[in-house]
Structure formats: structure tokens, C-alpha cells
Design a protein around this motif. Structure first.
Motif, PDB file in Angstrom:
ATOM      1  N   THR A  82     -18.787 -13.258  -8.900  1.00 30.35           N
ATOM      2  CA  THR A  82     -17.518 -12.623  -9.265  1.00 30.35           C
ATOM      3  C   THR A  82     -17.747 -11.215  -9.786  1.00 30.35           C
ATOM      4  N   ASN A  83     -18.858 -10.989 -10.490  1.00 33.09           N
ATOM      5  CA  ASN A  83     -19.177  -9.626 -10.943  1.00 33.09           C
ATOM      6  C   ASN A  83     -19.360  -8.669  -9.773  1.00 33.09           C
ATOM      7  N   ARG A  84     -19.782  -9.183  -8.638  1.00 31.59           N
ATOM      8  CA  ARG A  84     -20.064  -8.351  -7.472  1.00 31.59           C
ATOM      9  C   ARG A  84     -18.966  -8.435  -6.413  1.00 31.59           C
ATOM     10  N   GLY A  85     -17.873  -9.107  -6.724  1.00 33.28           N
ATOM     11  CA  GLY A  85     -16.744  -9.172  -5.802  1.00 33.28           C
ATOM     12  C   GLY A  85     -16.885 -10.188  -4.697  1.00 33.28           C
ATOM     13  N   VAL A  86     -17.794 -11.136  -4.842  1.00 34.67           N
ATOM     14  CA  VAL A  86     -17.949 -12.206  -3.859  1.00 34.67           C
ATOM     15  C   VAL A  86     -17.139 -13.391  -4.403  1.00 34.67           C
ATOM     16  N   LEU A  87     -15.950 -13.588  -3.836  1.00 28.51           N
ATOM     17  CA  LEU A  87     -14.987 -14.536  -4.383  1.00 28.51           C
ATOM     18  C   LEU A  87     -14.599 -15.599  -3.364  1.00 28.51           C
ATOM     19  N   ASP A  88     -14.547 -16.851  -3.811  1.00 27.56           N
ATOM     20  CA  ASP A  88     -13.964 -17.898  -2.969  1.00 27.56           C
ATOM     21  C   ASP A  88     -12.460 -17.922  -3.241  1.00 27.56           C
ATOM     22  N   GLU A  89     -11.741 -18.841  -2.628  1.00 23.07           N
ATOM     23  CA  GLU A  89     -10.280 -18.867  -2.796  1.00 23.07           C
ATOM     24  C   GLU A  89      -9.867 -19.046  -4.249  1.00 23.07           C
ATOM     25  N   ALA A  90     -10.518 -19.967  -4.946  1.00 25.92           N
ATOM     26  CA  ALA A  90     -10.142 -20.243  -6.341  1.00 25.92           C
ATOM     27  C   ALA A  90     -10.383 -19.035  -7.236  1.00 25.92           C
ATOM     28  N   GLU A  91     -11.518 -18.383  -7.075  1.00 28.23           N
ATOM     29  CA  GLU A  91     -11.821 -17.223  -7.914  1.00 28.23           C
ATOM     30  C   GLU A  91     -10.952 -16.022  -7.536  1.00 28.23           C
ATOM     31  N   SER A  92     -10.610 -15.926  -6.265  1.00 30.51           N
ATOM     32  CA  SER A  92      -9.706 -14.867  -5.832  1.00 30.51           C
ATOM     33  C   SER A  92      -8.355 -15.005  -6.527  1.00 30.51           C
ATOM     34  N   ARG A  93      -7.834 -16.223  -6.564  1.00 29.22           N
ATOM     35  CA  ARG A  93      -6.572 -16.467  -7.278  1.00 29.22           C
ATOM     36  C   ARG A  93      -6.732 -16.210  -8.775  1.00 29.22           C
ATOM     37  N   ARG A  94      -7.822 -16.699  -9.335  1.00 25.99           N
ATOM     38  CA  ARG A  94      -8.061 -16.553 -10.777  1.00 25.99           C
ATOM     39  C   ARG A  94      -8.070 -15.088 -11.209  1.00 25.99           C
ATOM     40  N   TYR A  95      -8.686 -14.243 -10.380  1.00 32.05           N
ATOM     41  CA  TYR A  95      -8.769 -12.818 -10.706  1.00 32.05           C
ATOM     42  C   TYR A  95      -7.651 -11.997 -10.066  1.00 32.05           C
ATOM     43  N   GLN A  96      -6.665 -12.689  -9.516  1.00 28.54           N
ATOM     44  CA  GLN A  96      -5.493 -12.064  -8.910  1.00 28.54           C
ATOM     45  C   GLN A  96      -5.870 -11.033  -7.838  1.00 28.54           C
ATOM     46  N   GLN A  97      -6.809 -11.444  -7.005  1.00 33.04           N
ATOM     47  CA  GLN A  97      -7.221 -10.627  -5.873  1.00 33.04           C
ATOM     48  C   GLN A  97      -6.509 -11.139  -4.620  1.00 33.04           C
ATOM     49  N   THR A  98      -6.425 -10.311  -3.626  1.00 36.32           N
ATOM     50  CA  THR A  98      -5.686 -10.686  -2.417  1.00 36.32           C
ATOM     51  C   THR A  98      -6.576 -11.202  -1.292  1.00 36.32           C
ATOM     52  N   VAL A  99      -7.890 -11.168  -1.465  1.00 31.14           N
ATOM     53  CA  VAL A  99      -8.768 -11.579  -0.372  1.00 31.14           C
ATOM     54  C   VAL A  99      -9.876 -12.492  -0.893  1.00 31.14           C
ATOM     55  N   THR A 100     -10.327 -13.351   0.004  1.00 37.80           N
ATOM     56  CA  THR A 100     -11.494 -14.194  -0.237  1.00 37.80           C
ATOM     57  C   THR A 100     -12.664 -13.529   0.469  1.00 37.80           C
ATOM     58  N   THR A 101     -13.749 -13.293  -0.256  1.00 35.19           N
ATOM     59  CA  THR A 101     -14.867 -12.541   0.322  1.00 35.19           C
ATOM     60  C   THR A 101     -16.135 -13.361   0.518  1.00 35.19           C
ATOM     61  N   SER A 102     -16.125 -14.617   0.099  1.00 40.13           N
ATOM     62  CA  SER A 102     -17.315 -15.449   0.321  1.00 40.13           C
ATOM     63  C   SER A 102     -17.121 -16.287   1.578  1.00 40.13           C
ATOM     64  N   ALA A 103     -18.218 -16.485   2.291  1.00 36.04           N
ATOM     65  CA  ALA A 103     -18.176 -17.333   3.478  1.00 36.04           C
ATOM     66  C   ALA A 103     -17.884 -18.770   3.042  1.00 36.04           C
TER      67      ALA A 103
END
Length: 128
Positions: A82-103
Motif C-alpha cells: 500500500t505504501n507503494r501503490g500496489v492495491l487489491d480491491e479491498a485496499e483500493s476501497r479502503r484508501y478511496q482509490q479508483t483502481v486496483t493495481t495488484s494482479a
């Protein structure tokens, strides 16, 4: 023998991905088992879904997907990811981001899973 591999370097650091791949292939050919690969520090970039290597370069993401299909757990340290912006769906929602960046074949998890290796494998090998 059962192994846990810890990968701390990014996919672009030296031959990090190739070294891990060679170790896994040698271990499997000798009859050993790979329990999990735990990615920490810049190693979490191995899970970044948007990697697009040149056509004449190996594609580490495709290799990780094949490993996941072979029932090897691919674990990204959740704090480092998460510090590096590699987010799954749950962490994307948690940090209010619009994209999932982890495979999707990587799992974001805590250091508890890293520590499990001290109890359920014979050897822990670290790639920096």
C-alpha cells in the motif's frame, strides 16, 4: 525439503525475478516444495498488474501467474504494497482509490504470513 522464498528486490533490480525463477525450477527438479513466495519492500512491485515488459524481455508477471496456478502462495506485504501503490480491491476501497493495481493472483497479507515460514518450512531463502 520445503521452502519459503522472500523476495525483497523489485522485478527490475539486477536479475531478481530470473534468480527466483531459476531457484524454483532447480528446487522442483530436485523434488523439493515451494510453500510460498513472500514479497516485501520493493519486492511488492512484482505484483503490479500494469507491468509491460518489452517484447524481447521475459515477463515475470506471467511466470508468477503460472506459479499461482501450481498452488504456490504469492504474498505481498500489505504495508509495503500500500505504501507503494500496489492495491487489491479491498485496499483500493479502503484508501478511496479508483483502481486496483495488484494482479489478482497475489494476496496482500501481513507479516504474520512471513513469520509462518519459521514454523512450517525447512528453509527460508531471501532474494534481495
Amino acid at each position: 525439503m520445503r521452502f519459503q522464498l522472500n523476495v525483497y528486490g523489485s522485478p527490475w533490480a539486477a536479475n531478481n525475478a530470473a534468480d527466483v525463477r531459476c531457484f524454483i525450477e532447480a528446487a522442483w527438479s530436485a523434488g523439493h516444495d515451494i510453500a510460498r513466495v513472500f514479497f516485501f519492500f520493493d519486492g511488492v512491485y512484482h505484483g503490479l498488474i500494469s507491468q509491460s515488459p518489452a517484447s524481447d524481455e521475459p515477463n515475470p508477471l506471467a511466470y508468477w501467474q503460472a506459479l499461482a496456478q501450481a498452488n504456490v502462495d504469492l504474498l505481498l506485504c500489505i504495508a509495503a504494497a500500500t505504501n507503494r501503490g500496489v492495491l487489491d480491491e479491498a485496499e483500493s476501497r479502503r484508501y478511496q482509490q479508483t483502481v486496483t493495481t495488484s494482479a489478482p493472483f497475489f494476496e496482500l497479507t501481513g507479516l504474520g504470513q512471513w513469520a509462518v515460514g519459521f514454523h512450517d518450512v525447512d528453509r527460508i531463502i531471501t532474494f534481495k
